[in-house]
Design a protein around this motif. Structure first.
Motif, mmCIF file in Angstrom:
data_model
loop_
_atom_site.group_PDB
_atom_site.id
_atom_site.type_symbol
_atom_site.label_atom_id
_atom_site.label_comp_id
_atom_site.label_asym_id
_atom_site.label_seq_id
_atom_site.Cartn_x
_atom_site.Cartn_y
_atom_site.Cartn_z
ATOM 1 N N TYR A 162 0.838 -1.206 0.000
ATOM 2 C CA TYR A 162 0.000 0.000 0.000
ATOM 3 C C TYR A 162 0.871 1.253 0.000
ATOM 4 O O TYR A 162 0.612 2.208 -0.755
ATOM 5 C CB TYR A 162 -0.911 -0.024 1.213
ATOM 6 C CG TYR A 162 -1.752 1.224 1.396
ATOM 7 C CD1 TYR A 162 -2.928 1.420 0.663
ATOM 8 C CD2 TYR A 162 -1.373 2.208 2.310
ATOM 9 C CE1 TYR A 162 -3.706 2.552 0.840
ATOM 10 C CE2 TYR A 162 -2.148 3.347 2.497
ATOM 11 C CZ TYR A 162 -3.306 3.524 1.755
ATOM 12 O OH TYR A 162 -4.069 4.659 1.933
ATOM 13 N N LEU A 163 1.899 1.271 0.853
ATOM 14 C CA LEU A 163 2.762 2.453 0.956
ATOM 15 C C LEU A 163 3.567 2.674 -0.314
ATOM 16 O O LEU A 163 3.828 3.817 -0.696
ATOM 17 C CB LEU A 163 3.710 2.298 2.155
ATOM 18 C CG LEU A 163 3.047 2.300 3.546
ATOM 19 C CD1 LEU A 163 4.080 1.985 4.628
ATOM 20 C CD2 LEU A 163 2.375 3.635 3.832
ATOM 21 N N ARG A 164 3.940 1.599 -0.971
ATOM 22 C CA ARG A 164 4.733 1.719 -2.199
ATOM 23 C C ARG A 164 3.870 1.958 -3.423
ATOM 24 O O ARG A 164 4.340 2.506 -4.429
ATOM 25 C CB ARG A 164 5.582 0.465 -2.403
ATOM 26 C CG ARG A 164 6.643 0.270 -1.340
ATOM 27 C CD ARG A 164 7.440 -1.018 -1.531
ATOM 28 N NE ARG A 164 8.464 -1.164 -0.507
ATOM 29 C CZ ARG A 164 9.290 -2.204 -0.401
ATOM 30 N NH1 ARG A 164 9.197 -3.203 -1.285
ATOM 31 N NH2 ARG A 164 10.198 -2.258 0.553
ATOM 32 N N GLY A 165 2.598 1.536 -3.359
ATOM 33 C CA GLY A 165 1.675 1.759 -4.462
ATOM 34 C C GLY A 165 2.102 1.116 -5.759
ATOM 35 O O GLY A 165 1.827 1.628 -6.850
ATOM 36 N N GLU A 166 2.767 -0.038 -5.669
ATOM 37 C CA GLU A 166 3.356 -0.646 -6.856
ATOM 38 C C GLU A 166 2.381 -1.504 -7.657
ATOM 39 O O GLU A 166 2.386 -1.490 -8.880
ATOM 40 C CB GLU A 166 4.556 -1.509 -6.445
ATOM 41 C CG GLU A 166 5.688 -0.702 -5.807
ATOM 42 C CD GLU A 166 6.790 -1.598 -5.261
ATOM 43 O OE1 GLU A 166 6.561 -2.822 -5.187
ATOM 44 O OE2 GLU A 166 7.863 -1.077 -4.914
ATOM 45 N N HIS A 187 -2.856 -8.755 -4.592
ATOM 46 C CA HIS A 187 -1.649 -9.269 -3.954
ATOM 47 C C HIS A 187 -1.977 -9.879 -2.587
ATOM 48 O O HIS A 187 -1.349 -10.868 -2.183
ATOM 49 C CB HIS A 187 -0.609 -8.166 -3.794
ATOM 50 C CG HIS A 187 0.756 -8.681 -3.474
ATOM 51 N ND1 HIS A 187 1.513 -9.404 -4.360
ATOM 52 C CD2 HIS A 187 1.501 -8.601 -2.328
ATOM 53 C CE1 HIS A 187 2.669 -9.743 -3.808
ATOM 54 N NE2 HIS A 187 2.684 -9.275 -2.566
ATOM 55 N N ALA A 188 -2.950 -9.302 -1.882
ATOM 56 C CA ALA A 188 -3.377 -9.858 -0.598
ATOM 57 C C ALA A 188 -3.917 -11.278 -0.793
ATOM 58 O O ALA A 188 -3.613 -12.189 -0.006
ATOM 59 C CB ALA A 188 -4.446 -8.968 0.035
ATOM 60 N N GLN A 246 8.712 -14.799 -9.034
ATOM 61 C CA GLN A 246 8.630 -13.416 -9.502
ATOM 62 C C GLN A 246 7.632 -12.539 -8.741
ATOM 63 O O GLN A 246 7.663 -11.322 -8.877
ATOM 64 C CB GLN A 246 8.245 -13.398 -10.991
ATOM 65 C CG GLN A 246 9.243 -14.117 -11.889
ATOM 66 C CD GLN A 246 8.801 -14.097 -13.345
ATOM 67 O OE1 GLN A 246 7.749 -13.579 -13.665
ATOM 68 N NE2 GLN A 246 9.623 -14.669 -14.214
ATOM 69 N N ASN A 247 6.788 -13.122 -7.946
ATOM 70 C CA ASN A 247 5.667 -12.352 -7.407
ATOM 71 C C ASN A 247 5.871 -11.775 -6.007
ATOM 72 O O ASN A 247 5.048 -10.989 -5.540
ATOM 73 C CB ASN A 247 4.412 -13.238 -7.386
ATOM 74 C CG ASN A 247 3.927 -13.571 -8.780
ATOM 75 O OD1 ASN A 247 3.255 -12.788 -9.425
ATOM 76 N ND2 ASN A 247 4.319 -14.751 -9.248
#
Length: 396
Positions: free
Chosen positions: A156-160, A166-167, A222-223
């Motif tokens: 969330y903080l990185r917003g990537e 992803h969760a 990769q994930n």
């Protein structure tokens, strides 16, 4: 700091603002959280820089460790800023994740202050089964996958990437790793309890629809970042720790998984040794490892929660008892001889009157609440003047 009373998040903010950072980096934070059991989904202790007046319950420990993990994750990603900004960020994070729920009544009672609403929201993340009656009597399970909240907070903080997707991926791989680690060994009863606990903690994946095949291994390369891979390895070690030795199939699985996660064999062995040592030292403290029947678990849960409520209201109880001379006389008499049926009835009625005046002891007013009175009587020596208890030993 009292995590069961309003204002505890604000108190936490005051503590961390006046404390030099206890963790130089995320790895040191992760190691400390693992020492306290948070990574493994058991809640045994809290960081040493946080001072509390009373013995903490499992849910209170979980609250403190979750907030600690979120706060220092935030500082590593964004730098140390105003605590209010951190609170606003975490609240917005949980709202966008759409997993923490605050009831309409709680919204009315807490008002619009973000810190108060975040306290209720974190409370909703801690418990798996959640009606008030079950919580009051210590009969709720505590979320064993809370660390996933921290890993998603980094995203969330990185917003990537898509946070919710992803969760789901994190939980899907975590439950698959636990499932396949379990199936690599001879199953024990405690293993089944662990899988059940992990399954009930899922927030983003439907356990009934999850696939338990080898396809999850294709996702590992990769994930996921290094923090997530550390967590996967620890969850695998957690699942196979119990028999204290690795047979061929277990060894094949755990070291194969370590290789897929980019870990050397010595790294896997270090984590295996750590988890085995941790659970051997704390076996008696971990609920799902105890074989107590439901009645014993229920009584112990009641006893812990009633003890917590009574001791934390000790000043008000002392005041109420001081104003009830007949009750104090009867209670002091009960320490040396049995009371008559009439006297016991008087004690019960007068105690219930006192509990009416202290809202947090309202569980005594519930149907069947009178069965808790023996627990209360056990704690009376800690509340009455020492003259009523000749054998009382003051604790330093």
């Amino acid at each position: 700091m009292n995590p069961s009373a309003s204002g505890w998040i604000n108190k936490f903010g005051h503590l961390v603002d006046n404390e030099s950072l206890p963790y130089p980096d995320f790895d040191s934070l992760y190691k400390d959280l693992k020492e306290h059991g948070f990574i493994y989904g058991v809640h045994l202790s809290i960081p040493s820089f946080i001072e509390v007046e009373h013995t903490l319950s499992e849910d209170e420990i979980a609250k403190i460790n979750l907030l600690t993990a979120l706060y220092f994750t935030y500082t590593f990603e964004k730098g140390k800023t105003d605590f209010t900004h951190f609170v606003d960020t975490v609240f917005a994070y949980y709202q966008s994740l759409d997993v923490g729920r605050i009831s309409f009544l709680n919204k009315i009672l807490t008002g619009s202050k973000t810190e108060s609403q975040l306290e209720k929201l974190i409370d909703s993340r801690i418990y798996l089964s959640g009606n008030t009656f079950n919580r009051a009597f210590g009969n709720s399970l505590t979320n064993s996958l809370l660390y996933v909240d921290v890993l998603i907070f980094i995203i969330y903080l990185r917003g990537e990437i898509d946070m919710k997707q992803h969760a789901q991926l994190l939980e899907y791989v975590t439950i698959n790793i636990a499932y396949h680690a379990l199936n690599s060994k001879e199953e024990h009863e405690n293993d089944a309890k662990l899988i059940q606990l992990l399954g009930s903690s899922l927030s983003f994946v439907d356990l009934d629809k999850a696939k338990f095949d080898g396809s999850y291994l294709d996702l590992l390369d990769q994930n996921f970042n290094a923090f997530e891979k550390d967590y996967f390895l620890d969850m695998a070690c957690l699942t196979i720790w119990e028999d204290k030795s690795l047979d061929f199939t277990e060894s094949d699985y755990i070291f194969g998984l370590g290789k897929d996660l980019g870990k050397a064999e010595n790294e896997v062995r270090i984590e295996l040794d750590f988890v085995m040592d941790f659970f051997e030292k704390n076996r008696e403290k971990i609920a799902y490892l105890n074989d107590k029947n439901l009645a014993v678990q229920f009584y112990e849960g009641m006893s812990k929660n009633v003890s917590k409520l009574i001791l934390r209201n000790s000043k008000r109880l002392k005041k109420e008892l001081a104003e009830s001379r007949e009750l104090v006389t009867l209670l002091s008499k009960s320490t040396v001889k049995d009371l008559s049926a009439e006297e016991k009835k008087k004690v019960q009625n007068q105690l219930l009157d006192i509990f009416k005046s202290i809202p947090s002891l309202a569980i005594f007013m519930l149907p069947g609440g009178a069965v808790l009175l023996p627990i209360f009587i056990k704690l009376i020596p800690k509340l009455l003047p020492s003259a009523f208890d000749d054998n009382r030993i003051e604790e330093n």
